[in-house]
Design an enzyme around this catalytic site. Structure first.
Site, PDB file in Angstrom:
ATOM      1  N   ARG A 138       0.837  -1.206   0.000  1.00  0.00           N
ATOM      2  CA  ARG A 138       0.000   0.000   0.000  1.00  0.00           C
ATOM      3  C   ARG A 138       0.872   1.256   0.000  1.00  0.00           C
ATOM      4  O   ARG A 138       0.516   2.250  -0.635  1.00  0.00           O
ATOM      5  CB  ARG A 138      -0.956  -0.024   1.200  1.00  0.00           C
ATOM      6  CG  ARG A 138      -1.975  -1.167   1.062  1.00  0.00           C
ATOM      7  CD  ARG A 138      -3.057  -1.105   2.093  1.00  0.00           C
ATOM      8  NE  ARG A 138      -3.878   0.090   1.907  1.00  0.00           N
ATOM      9  CZ  ARG A 138      -4.748   0.524   2.804  1.00  0.00           C
ATOM     10  NH1 ARG A 138      -4.917  -0.141   3.927  1.00  0.00           N
ATOM     11  NH2 ARG A 138      -5.463   1.593   2.581  1.00  0.00           N
ATOM     12  N   THR A 163     -17.432   7.236   0.914  1.00  0.00           N
ATOM     13  CA  THR A 163     -17.314   6.209   1.949  1.00  0.00           C
ATOM     14  C   THR A 163     -18.613   5.421   2.007  1.00  0.00           C
ATOM     15  O   THR A 163     -19.698   5.983   1.844  1.00  0.00           O
ATOM     16  CB  THR A 163     -16.945   6.814   3.320  1.00  0.00           C
ATOM     17  OG1 THR A 163     -17.018   5.795   4.316  1.00  0.00           O
ATOM     18  CG2 THR A 163     -17.851   7.968   3.708  1.00  0.00           C
ATOM     19  N   SER A 164     -18.484   4.109   2.235  1.00  0.00           N
ATOM     20  CA  SER A 164     -19.661   3.240   2.162  1.00  0.00           C
ATOM     21  C   SER A 164     -20.567   3.362   3.384  1.00  0.00           C
ATOM     22  O   SER A 164     -21.653   2.779   3.404  1.00  0.00           O
ATOM     23  CB  SER A 164     -19.214   1.784   1.990  1.00  0.00           C
ATOM     24  OG  SER A 164     -18.327   1.436   3.037  1.00  0.00           O
ATOM     25  N   VAL A 222      -5.643   6.426   4.737  1.00  0.00           N
ATOM     26  CA  VAL A 222      -4.300   6.465   5.323  1.00  0.00           C
ATOM     27  C   VAL A 222      -3.270   6.970   4.310  1.00  0.00           C
ATOM     28  O   VAL A 222      -2.106   7.172   4.644  1.00  0.00           O
ATOM     29  CB  VAL A 222      -3.891   5.084   5.890  1.00  0.00           C
ATOM     30  CG1 VAL A 222      -4.819   4.698   7.033  1.00  0.00           C
ATOM     31  CG2 VAL A 222      -3.892   3.998   4.822  1.00  0.00           C
ATOM     32  N   ASP A 223      -3.706   7.176   3.044  1.00  0.00           N
ATOM     33  CA  ASP A 223      -2.768   7.723   2.054  1.00  0.00           C
ATOM     34  C   ASP A 223      -2.560   9.221   2.307  1.00  0.00           C
ATOM     35  O   ASP A 223      -3.242   9.827   3.131  1.00  0.00           O
ATOM     36  CB  ASP A 223      -3.278   7.454   0.620  1.00  0.00           C
ATOM     37  CG  ASP A 223      -4.568   8.206   0.301  1.00  0.00           C
ATOM     38  OD1 ASP A 223      -4.569   9.447   0.414  1.00  0.00           O
ATOM     39  OD2 ASP A 223      -5.570   7.565  -0.067  1.00  0.00           O
ATOM     40  N   HIS A 270      -7.925   7.047  10.875  1.00  0.00           N
ATOM     41  CA  HIS A 270      -7.523   5.638  10.838  1.00  0.00           C
ATOM     42  C   HIS A 270      -6.016   5.458  10.688  1.00  0.00           C
ATOM     43  O   HIS A 270      -5.543   4.394  10.306  1.00  0.00           O
ATOM     44  CB  HIS A 270      -8.263   4.907   9.701  1.00  0.00           C
ATOM     45  CG  HIS A 270      -9.717   4.710   9.986  1.00  0.00           C
ATOM     46  ND1 HIS A 270     -10.642   4.371   9.019  1.00  0.00           N
ATOM     47  CD2 HIS A 270     -10.427   4.811  11.155  1.00  0.00           C
ATOM     48  CE1 HIS A 270     -11.836   4.272   9.577  1.00  0.00           C
ATOM     49  NE2 HIS A 270     -11.743   4.543  10.861  1.00  0.00           N
ATOM     50  N   CYS A 307       7.135   1.793  22.763  1.00  0.00           N
ATOM     51  CA  CYS A 307       7.230   3.248  22.995  1.00  0.00           C
ATOM     52  C   CYS A 307       5.980   3.971  22.494  1.00  0.00           C
ATOM     53  O   CYS A 307       5.643   5.044  22.988  1.00  0.00           O
ATOM     54  CB  CYS A 307       8.446   3.851  22.308  1.00  0.00           C
ATOM     55  SG  CYS A 307       9.972   2.929  22.486  1.00  0.00           S
ATOM     56  N   GLN A 329     -10.787   8.992   6.559  1.00  0.00           N
ATOM     57  CA  GLN A 329     -10.559   7.600   6.975  1.00  0.00           C
ATOM     58  C   GLN A 329      -9.388   7.017   6.198  1.00  0.00           C
ATOM     59  O   GLN A 329      -8.943   5.909   6.484  1.00  0.00           O
ATOM     60  CB  GLN A 329     -11.810   6.756   6.695  1.00  0.00           C
ATOM     61  CG  GLN A 329     -13.036   7.213   7.451  1.00  0.00           C
ATOM     62  CD  GLN A 329     -14.292   6.560   6.898  1.00  0.00           C
ATOM     63  OE1 GLN A 329     -14.631   5.440   7.285  1.00  0.00           O
ATOM     64  NE2 GLN A 329     -14.979   7.240   6.011  1.00  0.00           N
TER      65      GLN A 329
HETATM   66  P1  OAD Z   1     -15.269   1.477   1.159  1.00  0.00           P
HETATM   67  O1  OAD Z   1     -14.442   0.647   0.235  1.00  0.00           O
HETATM   68  O2  OAD Z   1     -16.109   0.770   2.162  1.00  0.00           O
HETATM   69  O3  OAD Z   1     -16.230   2.418   0.333  1.00  0.00           O
HETATM   70  C1  OAD Z   1     -15.757   3.181  -0.749  1.00  0.00           C
HETATM   71  C2  OAD Z   1     -16.885   4.051  -1.232  1.00  0.00           C
HETATM   72  O4  OAD Z   1     -16.362   4.894  -2.258  1.00  0.00           O
HETATM   73  C3  OAD Z   1     -18.069   3.299  -1.839  1.00  0.00           C
HETATM   74  O5  OAD Z   1     -19.260   3.724  -1.232  1.00  0.00           O
HETATM   75  C4  OAD Z   1     -18.042   3.698  -3.312  1.00  0.00           C
HETATM   76  O6  OAD Z   1     -19.347   3.872  -3.851  1.00  0.00           O
HETATM   77  C5  OAD Z   1     -17.338   5.036  -3.248  1.00  0.00           C
HETATM   78  N1  OAD Z   1     -16.659   5.430  -4.489  1.00  0.00           N
HETATM   79  C6  OAD Z   1     -16.091   4.662  -5.437  1.00  0.00           C
HETATM   80  N2  OAD Z   1     -15.580   5.416  -6.433  1.00  0.00           N
HETATM   81  C7  OAD Z   1     -15.804   6.701  -6.096  1.00  0.00           C
HETATM   82  C8  OAD Z   1     -15.532   7.967  -6.709  1.00  0.00           C
HETATM   83  N3  OAD Z   1     -14.904   8.044  -7.880  1.00  0.00           N
HETATM   84  N4  OAD Z   1     -15.923   9.103  -6.074  1.00  0.00           N
HETATM   85  C9  OAD Z   1     -16.559   9.029  -4.871  1.00  0.00           C
HETATM   86  N5  OAD Z   1     -16.850   7.870  -4.261  1.00  0.00           N
HETATM   87  C10 OAD Z   1     -16.487   6.713  -4.849  1.00  0.00           C
HETATM   88  O7  OAD Z   1     -14.256   2.494   1.860  1.00  0.00           O
HETATM   89  P2  OAD Z   1     -14.446   3.319   3.197  1.00  0.00           P
HETATM   90  O8  OAD Z   1     -15.875   3.640   3.418  1.00  0.00           O
HETATM   91  O9  OAD Z   1     -13.460   4.427   3.172  1.00  0.00           O
HETATM   92  O10 OAD Z   1     -10.726   1.163   7.865  1.00  0.00           O
HETATM   93  O11 OAD Z   1     -13.994   2.264   4.260  1.00  0.00           O
HETATM   94  C11 OAD Z   1     -14.022   2.644   5.606  1.00  0.00           C
HETATM   95  C12 OAD Z   1     -12.953   1.932   6.373  1.00  0.00           C
HETATM   96  O12 OAD Z   1     -13.086   0.531   6.190  1.00  0.00           O
HETATM   97  C13 OAD Z   1     -11.551   2.215   5.917  1.00  0.00           C
HETATM   98  O13 OAD Z   1     -11.008   3.413   6.436  1.00  0.00           O
HETATM   99  C14 OAD Z   1     -10.809   1.058   6.441  1.00  0.00           C
HETATM  100  C15 OAD Z   1     -11.759  -0.030   6.003  1.00  0.00           C
HETATM  101  O14 OAD Z   1     -11.689  -1.159   6.687  1.00  0.00           O
HETATM  102  C16 OAD Z   1      -9.639   0.726   8.506  1.00  0.00           C
HETATM  103  O15 OAD Z   1      -8.672   0.286   7.917  1.00  0.00           O
HETATM  104  C17 OAD Z   1      -9.724   0.883   9.979  1.00  0.00           C
END
Ligand code: OAD
Length: 231
Positions: A61, A180-181, A95-96, A111, A122, A93
């Site tokens: 990553r 975010t989903s 990490v990049d 996150h 430490c 959320q």
């Molecule tokens: P997800 O992979 O769950 O969701 C990504 C979302 O981005 C989906 O709802 C897609 O519809 C949307 N998407 C895709 N392409 C897009 C675009 N071009 N423009 C806008 N939206 C788009 O990712 P997160 O919701 O970020 O946590 O996941 C949440 C957390 O789950 C992450 O931070 C990570 C993961 O496990 C940890 O690592 C603690």
């Protein structure tokens, strides 16, 4: 949408905002990496069982994020921040570091941060861009010799600095959520807190998130197309 001088904007971003930069989302890739479920490589249990596998995952990553470039959506948020100054706050959320490379400054990585590591004893995070691809290469703390882990919040761990997040959200008049989903808490619950205060809530993404009913407005489309013309 028009923001007045009284408005304060809280932005929450997820993996979707980096999708158009070529970084895989979690659910979009079926949650899989090399045949492993993300939960199998992003948990304290995975770290205890196989730290080399965990470092291999985060090394890849790091490699992918380094090669990616910020897209129009990252740039649009940095532009909005330049206009709003302290009335802007970005909680991601992700990490990049694409928000930073686009110019965002008032940013919090709830996150964790892909380009930081920390000693398991430490506990002090430090900048680290190295990749650790083999068991022999696993990093150890230069002070105490304990194993060094990615500075990432894994499943089952508590996101970083939630107090500041709630504080900033309480001050906001608009909550903008991007890509975010809505499936991972506490991030997915921020919109419910905003609702209690009648903060205006907007979601941007190509499909409705799981918590879509909580939003006042849903703007369907890729973030790079919708965000630049939003304000
Ligand atoms: P997800 O992979 O769950 O969701 C990504 C979302 O981005 C989906 O709802 C897609 O519809 C949307 N998407 C895709 N392409 C897009 C675009 N071009 N423009 C806008 N939206 C788009 O990712 P997160 O919701 O970020 O946590 O996941 C949440 C957390 O789950 C992450 O931070 C990570 C993961 O496990 C940890 O690592 C603690």
């Amino acid at each position: 949408m028009h923001l007045t001088k009284q408005d304060r904007l809280f932005v929450l971003t997820g993996a979707g905002i980096s999708a158009e930069s070529g970084l895989a989302t979690f659910r979009g890739s079926g949650g899989l990496w090399n045949g492993y479920r993300v939960e199998e490589v992003a948990t304290p249990e995975a770290w205890a069982a196989d730290p080399a596998l965990v470092w291999h995952f985060y090394s890849q990553r790091r490699h992918n994020a380094s090669a990616a470039q910020p897209n129009a959506a990252h740039l649009a948020l940095a532009q909005i921040e330049r206009q709003l100054g302290d009335r802007f706050y970005l909680c991601t959320q992700n990490v990049d570091d694409l928000h930073e490379r686009a110019g965002s400054q008032r940013i919090h990585h709830m996150h964790g941060n892909l380009f930081q590591s920390r000693c398991t004893q430490c506990n002090q995070p430090f900048p680290d861009t190295d990749v650790y691809e083999t068991a022999a290469a696993l990093p150890r703390c230069s002070n105490c010799g304990a194993p060094v882990r990615p500075h990432i919040v894994w499943f089952g761990e508590i996101p970083l600095d939630m107090d500041t997040i709630y504080d900033k959200l309480n001050q906001a008049t608009v909550l903008l959520v991007v890509g975010t989903s809505g499936s991972v808490y506490p991030a997915a619950g921020l919109v419910h807190i905003a609702n209690q205060k009648r903060t205006h809530t907007i979601y941007i993404g190509p499909e409705e998130p799981l918590n879509h009913q909580a939003f006042d407005e849903i703007l369907l489309g890729p973030a790079s197309e919708v965000l630049p013309s939003l304000f």
